[in-house]
Structures are given as C-alpha cells and as structure tokens.
Design a protein around this motif. Sequence first.
Motif, PDB file in Angstrom:
ATOM      1  N   ARG A 137       0.826  -1.201   0.000  1.00  0.00           N
ATOM      2  CA  ARG A 137       0.000   0.000   0.000  1.00  0.00           C
ATOM      3  C   ARG A 137       0.865   1.258   0.000  1.00  0.00           C
ATOM      4  O   ARG A 137       0.588   2.214  -0.718  1.00  0.00           O
ATOM      5  CB  ARG A 137      -0.934  -0.002   1.212  1.00  0.00           C
ATOM      6  N   GLU A 141       0.958   4.189  -2.733  1.00  0.00           N
ATOM      7  CA  GLU A 141       0.712   5.585  -2.359  1.00  0.00           C
ATOM      8  C   GLU A 141       1.828   6.480  -2.888  1.00  0.00           C
ATOM      9  O   GLU A 141       1.574   7.589  -3.367  1.00  0.00           O
ATOM     10  CB  GLU A 141       0.595   5.708  -0.838  1.00  0.00           C
ATOM     11  N   CYS A 150      -9.180   0.517  -0.195  1.00  0.00           N
ATOM     12  CA  CYS A 150     -10.075   0.881   0.901  1.00  0.00           C
ATOM     13  C   CYS A 150      -9.367   1.863   1.835  1.00  0.00           C
ATOM     14  O   CYS A 150      -8.139   1.853   1.949  1.00  0.00           O
ATOM     15  CB  CYS A 150     -10.466  -0.393   1.646  1.00  0.00           C
ATOM     16  N   THR A 151     -10.142   2.725   2.495  1.00  0.00           N
ATOM     17  CA  THR A 151      -9.545   3.694   3.411  1.00  0.00           C
ATOM     18  C   THR A 151      -9.943   3.453   4.861  1.00  0.00           C
ATOM     19  O   THR A 151      -9.652   4.279   5.724  1.00  0.00           O
ATOM     20  CB  THR A 151      -9.969   5.126   3.028  1.00  0.00           C
ATOM     21  N   ARG A 153      -9.776   2.319   8.609  1.00  0.00           N
ATOM     22  CA  ARG A 153      -8.604   2.185   9.469  1.00  0.00           C
ATOM     23  C   ARG A 153      -9.043   1.824  10.890  1.00  0.00           C
ATOM     24  O   ARG A 153     -10.185   2.014  11.284  1.00  0.00           O
ATOM     25  CB  ARG A 153      -7.804   3.483   9.506  1.00  0.00           C
ATOM     26  N   VAL A 163      -4.249   0.905   8.165  1.00  0.00           N
ATOM     27  CA  VAL A 163      -5.245   1.176   7.137  1.00  0.00           C
ATOM     28  C   VAL A 163      -5.468  -0.088   6.323  1.00  0.00           C
ATOM     29  O   VAL A 163      -4.517  -0.807   5.997  1.00  0.00           O
ATOM     30  CB  VAL A 163      -4.788   2.326   6.215  1.00  0.00           C
ATOM     31  N   HIS A 205     -15.796   2.118   5.332  1.00  0.00           N
ATOM     32  CA  HIS A 205     -15.120   1.770   4.091  1.00  0.00           C
ATOM     33  C   HIS A 205     -15.433   2.803   3.011  1.00  0.00           C
ATOM     34  O   HIS A 205     -16.547   3.264   2.869  1.00  0.00           O
ATOM     35  CB  HIS A 205     -15.583   0.383   3.617  1.00  0.00           C
ATOM     36  N   ILE A 208     -10.463   6.096  -1.914  1.00  0.00           N
ATOM     37  CA  ILE A 208      -9.723   7.348  -1.757  1.00  0.00           C
ATOM     38  C   ILE A 208     -10.220   8.365  -2.779  1.00  0.00           C
ATOM     39  O   ILE A 208     -10.356   8.046  -3.935  1.00  0.00           O
ATOM     40  CB  ILE A 208      -8.208   7.089  -1.955  1.00  0.00           C
TER      41      ILE A 208
END
Length: 208
Positions: A137, A141, A150-151, A153, A163, A205, A208
């Motif tokens: 991830r 990024e 998915c964001t 956390r 996350v 969920h 981004i």
Amino acid sequence: MSQYQTAGTNARLRLFVLLAAQGVPASEADDLVAALEAGAVAGAQSEVVELNGMAPASWGPVFSEGWDEGVTAVSEALVGIAGRDWSRRGGRSSGADELAVHLVDVRQRERADLVRLETFVRGTVLPRTYPHTTQRRRVLEALGEAGGLCTARTVNSDGDYVVCTLDAGHYDPDNKPPFKNGKPGGWHKADASIWSDLGAACIPHAAI
C-alpha cells in the motif's frame, strides 16, 4: 547543495522581476543583488575566520597548524568570491532570460531524476511487495496509485493506526472472516489486523 543553488536561482530571478515591476533601473537592480550576494559570502567568511585557533587541543600541534592553515585558505577563497561577485555586477538583471533558461534546465533534470526513481520503484520495489500488505500500500501511495484501495482504518494492539489494504468495495459486514485460517472474508484487513467498521477508531469503508 543543489537545493540551495536552485532556491538561489529562483530567488534571484524573482527579485529581478519584482524590481523591474517597481520601475527600478536594471543597473540599480544589479547593484542590489550583487550587494546581497557579496554580503552573504562575507558573512560566511566571518564565521570561518572565527574557527581559527579552534582546533581540538587533543589532536596535537601539527594538526592545529594544519587546521589554522586550512581556515586561512578557506577564508581567503571566500574573500575572493565576494570580490568577484561584486566586480561582476552589471548586466545580470537584463540577463533574466538566461536565468529562466537555467531554471528550466534545473527543473528538467529534477523531473528526469523523478522519472528514474519512479522507474526503479515500479520495476524493482513494487514487484517485491505482497498483495494486500501495508508495504505494498505504501509503495502504491508513493506512486500515486492507491486510489482503488479501501480507506477504513483502526488501531492495532500496539496503538498504531493501520489502514485496510484490500480493494475498495470489498467490505461486507455480514461476511465474517473465518479466523481459524486467518482469511479476512469481507472484513477489513491490514497485515495481521482484521476488523469491522465497528472496530475502534475505524472509519467506514470508502475509496480514496
């Protein structure tokens, strides 16, 4: 040092533009910039001079003599640079176009460095990461390609935020994970952490 050179070129170009916009004659702008640059070098020279006689005593007299000679040499070099910058004043403000060309060249080289870095990350670092891991991830990024993840956390047992590393749209609150074999089912997962939207500090969920 390249970052300071680039910043200095940027500042010099902008200063010439601002002075010209205020109606300051080119020759006067040259004198102002030359004075600033020579003054900056002179300030550095005064700091170097203060190092004379400051060699650590434990290193012995031979080292101390070499230290002082080095300080003197650097000091004299800085004096020469300040004098050269002052004597070369004149015509630089009218050479703003040359500064702009230099700035473009610097930026092109910076972009080329970024392209080489991205190529290395994409071709070497990314293939060595495992799917649905925090490491992967982070690489995505850095490449600007984590938009499909998915964001959600939560906080792990160490108190660190983690996350979700699964794709956006995966979450199903009714699809509970079979904890025996560790698969996440429809819940969120990041390395060893598995949680639902009811988990501590979890945000729902989303993409981004």
